[in-house]
Design a protein around this motif. Structure first.
Motif, short mmCIF file in Angstrom:
data_model
loop_
_atom_site.label_atom_id
_atom_site.label_comp_id
_atom_site.label_asym_id
_atom_site.label_seq_id
_atom_site.Cartn_x
_atom_site.Cartn_y
_atom_site.Cartn_z
N GLU A 229 0.85 -1.20 0.00
CA GLU A 229 0.00 0.00 0.00
C GLU A 229 0.88 1.24 0.00
O GLU A 229 1.87 1.31 0.74
CB GLU A 229 -0.89 0.03 1.24
CG GLU A 229 -1.99 -0.99 1.23
CD GLU A 229 -2.77 -0.95 2.54
OE1 GLU A 229 -3.37 0.11 2.82
OE2 GLU A 229 -2.75 -1.94 3.27
N PHE A 230 0.49 2.20 -0.81
CA PHE A 230 1.22 3.46 -0.89
C PHE A 230 0.27 4.59 -0.50
O PHE A 230 -0.87 4.63 -0.99
CB PHE A 230 1.72 3.70 -2.31
CG PHE A 230 2.59 2.59 -2.85
CD1 PHE A 230 3.95 2.61 -2.60
CD2 PHE A 230 2.06 1.54 -3.58
CE1 PHE A 230 4.78 1.59 -3.09
CE2 PHE A 230 2.87 0.52 -4.07
CZ PHE A 230 4.23 0.55 -3.82
N GLU A 231 0.73 5.46 0.36
CA GLU A 231 -0.10 6.61 0.73
C GLU A 231 0.73 7.88 0.56
O GLU A 231 1.81 8.01 1.15
CB GLU A 231 -0.55 6.50 2.20
CG GLU A 231 -1.47 5.31 2.44
CD GLU A 231 -1.96 5.19 3.88
OE1 GLU A 231 -1.50 5.99 4.73
OE2 GLU A 231 -2.77 4.29 4.14
N LYS A 241 3.51 0.65 2.92
CA LYS A 241 3.27 -0.45 3.85
C LYS A 241 3.54 -1.77 3.14
O LYS A 241 2.78 -2.16 2.25
CB LYS A 241 1.81 -0.41 4.34
CG LYS A 241 1.49 0.85 5.12
CD LYS A 241 0.00 1.13 5.17
CE LYS A 241 -0.69 0.36 6.27
NZ LYS A 241 -2.06 0.93 6.54
N MET A 242 4.64 -2.41 3.54
CA MET A 242 4.98 -3.71 2.93
C MET A 242 4.66 -4.81 3.92
O MET A 242 5.07 -4.75 5.08
CB MET A 242 6.47 -3.77 2.62
CG MET A 242 6.94 -2.74 1.65
SD MET A 242 8.68 -3.00 1.26
CE MET A 242 8.51 -4.17 -0.07
N LYS A 243 4.01 -5.83 3.43
CA LYS A 243 3.73 -6.98 4.30
C LYS A 243 5.04 -7.73 4.57
O LYS A 243 5.83 -7.96 3.65
CB LYS A 243 2.71 -7.90 3.65
CG LYS A 243 1.32 -7.26 3.58
CD LYS A 243 0.29 -8.25 3.09
CE LYS A 243 -1.12 -7.72 3.26
NZ LYS A 243 -1.38 -6.52 2.47
N TYR A 312 6.44 -3.89 7.49
CA TYR A 312 7.41 -2.80 7.44
C TYR A 312 6.70 -1.57 6.87
O TYR A 312 6.23 -1.59 5.74
CB TYR A 312 8.62 -3.20 6.58
CG TYR A 312 9.28 -4.44 7.16
CD1 TYR A 312 10.15 -4.33 8.25
CD2 TYR A 312 8.96 -5.72 6.70
CE1 TYR A 312 10.71 -5.44 8.83
CE2 TYR A 312 9.52 -6.84 7.28
CZ TYR A 312 10.38 -6.70 8.34
OH TYR A 312 10.92 -7.81 8.92
N HIS A 313 6.62 -0.56 7.70
CA HIS A 313 5.97 0.68 7.27
C HIS A 313 7.05 1.74 7.08
O HIS A 313 7.69 2.17 8.04
CB HIS A 313 4.94 1.13 8.32
CG HIS A 313 3.72 0.26 8.35
ND1 HIS A 313 2.57 0.59 9.02
CD2 HIS A 313 3.46 -0.93 7.75
CE1 HIS A 313 1.65 -0.36 8.85
NE2 HIS A 313 2.18 -1.30 8.09
N HIS A 314 7.25 2.11 5.85
CA HIS A 314 8.31 3.07 5.51
C HIS A 314 7.69 4.46 5.47
O HIS A 314 6.96 4.79 4.54
CB HIS A 314 8.93 2.74 4.16
CG HIS A 314 9.50 1.35 4.10
ND1 HIS A 314 10.83 1.09 4.29
CD2 HIS A 314 8.91 0.15 3.88
CE1 HIS A 314 11.04 -0.20 4.19
NE2 HIS A 314 9.90 -0.80 3.95
N LEU A 315 7.98 5.23 6.50
CA LEU A 315 7.49 6.61 6.57
C LEU A 315 8.55 7.50 5.97
O LEU A 315 9.66 7.59 6.50
CB LEU A 315 7.30 7.02 8.03
CG LEU A 315 5.95 6.79 8.67
CD1 LEU A 315 6.07 7.07 10.17
CD2 LEU A 315 4.88 7.67 8.06
N THR A 316 8.23 8.14 4.88
CA THR A 316 9.20 9.01 4.22
C THR A 316 8.82 10.45 4.52
O THR A 316 7.73 10.90 4.15
CB THR A 316 9.22 8.75 2.71
OG1 THR A 316 9.44 7.36 2.51
CG2 THR A 316 10.33 9.52 2.04
#
Ligand code: FES
Ligand SMILES: [Fe+2]
Length: 436
Positions: A229-231, A241-243, A312-316
């Motif tokens: 998922e991309f937000e 959001k990568m599983k 893994y939630h990558h907050l940029t």
């Protein structure tokens, strides 16, 4: 309003991307780098260090950014402040060290002007020899904005900037959920890399390269974009959001592979039980972590959603910071602009882990380490590992820097899963053009 609702309100769709050209000069032109400095880096919130480094009165840290050095102090009352690290007498850089403790007064090495921790001049030799007036008690280090969040100290050179909370918006709330206030920086690494900072940051803005550069991650991270998922948020920050704890949908194996097998065993699950259905591991591990985690000392799991226990939630964060969040660690991955050369950057990799009862050693991206605040390790790229995954990312950075100079390169041709790359460049242009 719920966090979910606030996230919905903060999101923008792909239609909002302008698609400004991503030309090569953005990565090597000194003029463009100066525009970024004037309009982006001097106006946005940046992480200056760990709050634990400024926990005691007399603690002092510095953080380099571009040609600036930012000085942060903790005074006798525990108040944190940030200043430009420049003596107002004749400009000498005041503090050379990256961290010091037990400091009572800051003394300039050149003519010994002396400052209290609130930046005020307290002692000057020959103070009555100043025709324009005695500087004691009047002159000050130039102060900038300073706040703490999530166990990190942040600074902003723009006096008119919004508060850190307002700047981060929902990205800050998503970060809050991990309760990182007391996490410990077990790796503190900085590499000098021969590429523009955006080469590295673009890389963290997409996962399209995983199958090329990090094929082995597919054994326990689902890199398939259909499952990711991309937000994109209106304020320029974004989330991927990568599983995790399940193999990639692109993986062929029908049995559990390393390191997922060891993770299953750690959580009292039998890898063989997942033969023929290795993608069922994610939910099974979530359930085990939920059930067994708190008794094993992972008390912060209680504040996390099921998906956060495995994914893994990558907050940029705009402009140059990626926070890779997971239930058991988080990383700051941050390329800083070089003081003078747009074709170089200083790439920071910090690895933070929560305190857990009985924890004295931990596995980190650069091997097994004591569970304690790490010293700073700085090196030229290639002289030491900056983390095995980041090393793989950097393996193409220098070649890309070269390729972007070519007359054969005009503009990027981006896939949908690279929207966050597109977005970074659009928002940089917004800042430069004064639209933000
Ligand atoms: S430059 Fe700092 S005391 Fe003179
Ligand atoms: Fe990567």
């Amino acid at each position: 309003m719920s966090l979910e609702q606030r996230i919905e309100n903060a999101k923008i769709t792909r239609d909002a991307l302008r698609g400004d050209p991503i030309t090569g000069d953005r990565y090597y032109s000194k003029e463009f780098a100066q525009k970024e400095w004037d309009h982006v880096f001097t106006r946005t919130w940046q992480i200056g260090g760990m709050a634990a480094q400024l926990a005691k009165p007399g603690d002092v840290i510095t953080q380099a950014i571009g040609a600036e050095s930012i000085l942060m102090t903790c005074d006798e009352d525990g108040t944190l402040r940030a200043f430009y690290n420049a003596c107002p007498h004749r400009g000498n850089r005041l503090v050379a060290d990256e961290q010091k403790s037990g400091v009572k007064r800051l003394v300039c090495a050149y003519h010994s002007w002396t400052f209290s921790m609130d930046g005020v001049v307290r002692h000057v030799r020959d103070a009555d020899d100043y025709p324009q007036g005695n500087p004691i008690g009047k002159m000050k280090l130039k102060e900038i904005r300073c706040e703490t969040l999530g166990g990190l100290v942040w600074f902003n050179m723009d006096p008119d900037a919004p508060s850190l909370r307002d700047y981060l918006g929902v990205a800050g709330e998503l970060f809050d959920r991990y309760q990182t206030g007391n996490w410990v920086r077990v790796n503190w690494l900085t590499g000098l890399v021969d590429c523009n900072w955006k080469i590295i940051h673009d890389n963290f803005n997409e996962a399209y390269h995983i199958l090329s550069l990090h094929r082995e991650l597919g054994t326990f991270i689902d890199d398939a974009h259909q499952n990711t998922e991309f937000e994109l948020y209106e304020n320029g920050h974004n989330l991927m959001k990568m599983k995790g704890h399940q193999p990639s949908a692109n993986a062929r194996a029908t049995v559990v592979q390393a390191p997922l097998d060891a993770i299953l065993q750690e959580w009292d699950l039998d890898p063989a039980a997942f033969n023929g259905r290795p993608r069922d591991t994610r939910v099974a591990i979530q359930q085990q972590k939920r059930t067994l985690g708190p008794a094993r000392g992972h008390t912060h799991y209680d504040g996390l959603a099921d998906e956060q226990l495995t994914d893994y939630h990558h907050l940029t964060l705009f402009p140059n910071t990626t926070l890779t969040m997971s239930s058991d660690f988080f990383q700051v991955l941050r390329p800083m602009p070089h003081p003078s050369d747009p074709e170089k950057c200083l790439f920071d990799h910090w690895y933070m882990m929560p305190p857990v009862a009985g924890r004295d050693e931990v596995d980190t991206p650069v091997g097994r380490r004591k569970f304690e605040a790490a010293p700073h390790e700085s090196f030229m790229h290639g002289e030491a590992s900056i983390g095995f995954v980041a090393d793989q990312d950097l393996s193409v950075a220098i070649a890309q820097q070269k390729g972007l100079h070519s007359r054969g390169y005009q503009d990027a041709y981006l896939s949908g899963q690279e929207d966050r790359v597109r977005r970074l460049h659009d928002v940089i242009n917004d800042y430069i053009a004064g639209r933000r």
